[in-house]
Design a protein around this motif. Sequence first.
Motif, PDB file in Angstrom:
ATOM      1  N   TYR A  71       0.831  -1.205   0.000  1.00  0.00           N
ATOM      2  CA  TYR A  71       0.000   0.000   0.000  1.00  0.00           C
ATOM      3  C   TYR A  71       0.865   1.254   0.000  1.00  0.00           C
ATOM      4  O   TYR A  71       0.579   2.222  -0.744  1.00  0.00           O
ATOM      5  CB  TYR A  71      -0.926  -0.012   1.214  1.00  0.00           C
ATOM      6  CG  TYR A  71      -1.799   1.220   1.292  1.00  0.00           C
ATOM      7  CD1 TYR A  71      -2.913   1.351   0.476  1.00  0.00           C
ATOM      8  CD2 TYR A  71      -1.499   2.250   2.187  1.00  0.00           C
ATOM      9  CE1 TYR A  71      -3.718   2.489   0.543  1.00  0.00           C
ATOM     10  CE2 TYR A  71      -2.298   3.379   2.251  1.00  0.00           C
ATOM     11  CZ  TYR A  71      -3.402   3.495   1.433  1.00  0.00           C
ATOM     12  OH  TYR A  71      -4.194   4.624   1.505  1.00  0.00           O
ATOM     13  N   ARG A  72       1.911   1.274   0.808  1.00  0.00           N
ATOM     14  CA  ARG A  72       2.791   2.437   0.846  1.00  0.00           C
ATOM     15  C   ARG A  72       3.498   2.647  -0.486  1.00  0.00           C
ATOM     16  O   ARG A  72       3.647   3.780  -0.957  1.00  0.00           O
ATOM     17  CB  ARG A  72       3.798   2.282   1.980  1.00  0.00           C
ATOM     18  CG  ARG A  72       3.176   2.397   3.369  1.00  0.00           C
ATOM     19  CD  ARG A  72       4.205   2.148   4.460  1.00  0.00           C
ATOM     20  NE  ARG A  72       3.613   2.309   5.786  1.00  0.00           N
ATOM     21  CZ  ARG A  72       4.247   2.034   6.925  1.00  0.00           C
ATOM     22  NH1 ARG A  72       5.498   1.575   6.885  1.00  0.00           N
ATOM     23  NH2 ARG A  72       3.643   2.207   8.078  1.00  0.00           N
ATOM     24  N   ASP A  73       3.931   1.558  -1.101  1.00  0.00           N
ATOM     25  CA  ASP A  73       4.582   1.685  -2.409  1.00  0.00           C
ATOM     26  C   ASP A  73       3.603   2.183  -3.467  1.00  0.00           C
ATOM     27  O   ASP A  73       3.983   2.963  -4.356  1.00  0.00           O
ATOM     28  CB  ASP A  73       5.165   0.335  -2.838  1.00  0.00           C
ATOM     29  CG  ASP A  73       6.335  -0.098  -1.976  1.00  0.00           C
ATOM     30  OD1 ASP A  73       6.880   0.757  -1.229  1.00  0.00           O
ATOM     31  OD2 ASP A  73       6.700  -1.292  -2.023  1.00  0.00           O
ATOM     32  N   TYR A  74       2.364   1.735  -3.364  1.00  0.00           N
ATOM     33  CA  TYR A  74       1.366   2.124  -4.370  1.00  0.00           C
ATOM     34  C   TYR A  74       0.998   3.598  -4.258  1.00  0.00           C
ATOM     35  O   TYR A  74       0.928   4.306  -5.274  1.00  0.00           O
ATOM     36  CB  TYR A  74       0.125   1.239  -4.235  1.00  0.00           C
ATOM     37  CG  TYR A  74      -0.997   1.613  -5.159  1.00  0.00           C
ATOM     38  CD1 TYR A  74      -0.839   1.550  -6.542  1.00  0.00           C
ATOM     39  CD2 TYR A  74      -2.233   2.039  -4.658  1.00  0.00           C
ATOM     40  CE1 TYR A  74      -1.878   1.896  -7.404  1.00  0.00           C
ATOM     41  CE2 TYR A  74      -3.274   2.378  -5.503  1.00  0.00           C
ATOM     42  CZ  TYR A  74      -3.093   2.306  -6.875  1.00  0.00           C
ATOM     43  OH  TYR A  74      -4.122   2.649  -7.722  1.00  0.00           O
ATOM     44  N   VAL A  75       0.741   4.060  -3.043  1.00  0.00           N
ATOM     45  CA  VAL A  75       0.312   5.457  -2.884  1.00  0.00           C
ATOM     46  C   VAL A  75       1.454   6.435  -3.154  1.00  0.00           C
ATOM     47  O   VAL A  75       1.213   7.610  -3.437  1.00  0.00           O
ATOM     48  CB  VAL A  75      -0.267   5.694  -1.478  1.00  0.00           C
ATOM     49  CG1 VAL A  75      -1.517   4.854  -1.259  1.00  0.00           C
ATOM     50  CG2 VAL A  75       0.764   5.419  -0.389  1.00  0.00           C
ATOM     51  N   THR A  76       2.684   5.986  -3.072  1.00  0.00           N
ATOM     52  CA  THR A  76       3.822   6.866  -3.352  1.00  0.00           C
ATOM     53  C   THR A  76       4.356   6.694  -4.774  1.00  0.00           C
ATOM     54  O   THR A  76       5.300   7.400  -5.160  1.00  0.00           O
ATOM     55  CB  THR A  76       4.961   6.604  -2.360  1.00  0.00           C
ATOM     56  OG1 THR A  76       5.344   5.218  -2.427  1.00  0.00           O
ATOM     57  CG2 THR A  76       4.522   6.944  -0.937  1.00  0.00           C
ATOM     58  N   ALA A 127      -9.518  -8.719 -15.280  1.00  0.00           N
ATOM     59  CA  ALA A 127      -9.521  -7.767 -14.169  1.00  0.00           C
ATOM     60  C   ALA A 127     -10.739  -8.042 -13.301  1.00  0.00           C
ATOM     61  O   ALA A 127     -11.863  -8.128 -13.808  1.00  0.00           O
ATOM     62  CB  ALA A 127      -9.544  -6.329 -14.683  1.00  0.00           C
ATOM     63  N   VAL A 128     -10.519  -8.200 -12.006  1.00  0.00           N
ATOM     64  CA  VAL A 128     -11.574  -8.546 -11.064  1.00  0.00           C
ATOM     65  C   VAL A 128     -11.950  -7.306 -10.268  1.00  0.00           C
ATOM     66  O   VAL A 128     -11.086  -6.542  -9.829  1.00  0.00           O
ATOM     67  CB  VAL A 128     -11.124  -9.672 -10.116  1.00  0.00           C
ATOM     68  CG1 VAL A 128     -12.247 -10.054  -9.149  1.00  0.00           C
ATOM     69  CG2 VAL A 128     -10.678 -10.891 -10.926  1.00  0.00           C
ATOM     70  N   PHE A 129     -13.255  -7.134 -10.038  1.00  0.00           N
ATOM     71  CA  PHE A 129     -13.777  -5.976  -9.316  1.00  0.00           C
ATOM     72  C   PHE A 129     -14.610  -6.448  -8.135  1.00  0.00           C
ATOM     73  O   PHE A 129     -15.062  -7.600  -8.084  1.00  0.00           O
ATOM     74  CB  PHE A 129     -14.628  -5.096 -10.227  1.00  0.00           C
ATOM     75  CG  PHE A 129     -13.896  -4.567 -11.433  1.00  0.00           C
ATOM     76  CD1 PHE A 129     -13.299  -3.321 -11.412  1.00  0.00           C
ATOM     77  CD2 PHE A 129     -13.800  -5.328 -12.592  1.00  0.00           C
ATOM     78  CE1 PHE A 129     -12.612  -2.832 -12.517  1.00  0.00           C
ATOM     79  CE2 PHE A 129     -13.128  -4.855 -13.708  1.00  0.00           C
ATOM     80  CZ  PHE A 129     -12.527  -3.611 -13.666  1.00  0.00           C
ATOM     81  N   GLY A 130     -14.834  -5.528  -7.196  1.00  0.00           N
ATOM     82  CA  GLY A 130     -15.660  -5.847  -6.046  1.00  0.00           C
ATOM     83  C   GLY A 130     -17.135  -5.679  -6.296  1.00  0.00           C
ATOM     84  O   GLY A 130     -17.963  -6.279  -5.604  1.00  0.00           O
ATOM     85  N   MET A 155      -4.803  -1.617 -11.839  1.00  0.00           N
ATOM     86  CA  MET A 155      -5.259  -0.988 -10.601  1.00  0.00           C
ATOM     87  C   MET A 155      -6.606  -0.286 -10.770  1.00  0.00           C
ATOM     88  O   MET A 155      -7.490  -0.407  -9.910  1.00  0.00           O
ATOM     89  CB  MET A 155      -4.220   0.025 -10.119  1.00  0.00           C
ATOM     90  CG  MET A 155      -2.837  -0.546  -9.848  1.00  0.00           C
ATOM     91  SD  MET A 155      -2.748  -1.592  -8.369  1.00  0.00           S
ATOM     92  CE  MET A 155      -2.706  -3.228  -9.112  1.00  0.00           C
ATOM     93  N   THR A 156      -6.764   0.441 -11.864  1.00  0.00           N
ATOM     94  CA  THR A 156      -8.006   1.171 -12.118  1.00  0.00           C
ATOM     95  C   THR A 156      -8.332   1.103 -13.603  1.00  0.00           C
ATOM     96  O   THR A 156      -7.452   0.922 -14.448  1.00  0.00           O
ATOM     97  CB  THR A 156      -7.897   2.651 -11.703  1.00  0.00           C
ATOM     98  OG1 THR A 156      -6.883   3.300 -12.497  1.00  0.00           O
ATOM     99  CG2 THR A 156      -7.562   2.786 -10.227  1.00  0.00           C
ATOM    100  N   ASP A 168      -7.338  -5.870  -7.253  1.00  0.00           N
ATOM    101  CA  ASP A 168      -5.893  -6.011  -7.093  1.00  0.00           C
ATOM    102  C   ASP A 168      -5.238  -4.784  -6.490  1.00  0.00           C
ATOM    103  O   ASP A 168      -4.082  -4.869  -6.043  1.00  0.00           O
ATOM    104  CB  ASP A 168      -5.239  -6.306  -8.449  1.00  0.00           C
ATOM    105  CG  ASP A 168      -5.518  -7.716  -8.924  1.00  0.00           C
ATOM    106  OD1 ASP A 168      -5.704  -8.593  -8.066  1.00  0.00           O
ATOM    107  OD2 ASP A 168      -5.564  -7.937 -10.154  1.00  0.00           O
ATOM    108  N   ALA A 169      -5.923  -3.665  -6.469  1.00  0.00           N
ATOM    109  CA  ALA A 169      -5.324  -2.443  -5.946  1.00  0.00           C
ATOM    110  C   ALA A 169      -5.137  -2.551  -4.434  1.00  0.00           C
ATOM    111  O   ALA A 169      -6.067  -2.954  -3.718  1.00  0.00           O
ATOM    112  CB  ALA A 169      -6.205  -1.237  -6.275  1.00  0.00           C
TER     113      ALA A 169
END
Length: 273
Positions: A71-76, A127-130, A155-156, A168-169
């Motif tokens: 999560y930290r790697d993704y948001v940065t 791609a899988v979604f909720g 991711m999106t 996957d995000a």
Amino acid sequence: MTTRTRAHTSHGTGGSPLPPPRTDRAFRRSRSRSPGRARLTGASLFVLAALSALACYFTFATWLPSDIRDYRDYVTAKPCPAHPRAKAAYDCLRTVSFTVESTEVKGGRSGSYEATLSGAPVGNGVAVFGDSEPVLETLEPGDRITGTVWRGRVMTVSKAGAEQTTSDAPRAEFQVTAGVGTFLGLLAAMSLVFGTVRLARPRAYEPFAWRPYGRPLLIAMAVACAVVGFSFWLLGIPWGLVPALSVPAVACTAWVLPRFKGGGRRVVRAPLK
């Protein structure tokens, strides 16, 4: 002189016959308390305790740190440059165009929300979604959409100004994960205690049994960990406080429960004549 024969039946105070003794119930109870059966159950609880402890260790040592790190790697992460190198393209946010091959929108308990994408240099596949909103439900085969790819995964996706995040995000749901790990740790402790008592006292292991102590304690553990983990996630409270609150709450429940159960028993004495 007339001789009357009386059947050998027990009568109550009012003269009505009493029901025959429940020998079948007594047999089942004595069988369930046999030393061999109790020791076998205790050994099974030891195995459950070991498996739960390993799962708890994996949750806090591997699963949770990995989620935090991702999560930290993704948001940065920053958008990729025009011509990134291979390593940089893997860690940066890459915007590509996809062609929708097919979609699956199926609700219900066994539902699935998927879109098969192709035509991009990276991220092709399912791609899988909720859920289906706001983009997936509008997609048709042949549509061109924009997607964001990070570390080879989508991711999106976006279409006509609407954007939807895939499953996957990385998400900041560390409190829920901590609740799962806390429950596994408590389950290991409970199984260890119950198993030890059954092995040490195979004929007198109560109240450390499924009834009346084990089942309500297990329910209390599950409810406490689920409620605390989910509530802390909604409120944004640090995940480290999930076990700090759940464990004392369950410990208090374990201390009060046998006293509550024992206090509820009343001895009814027959009136003296």
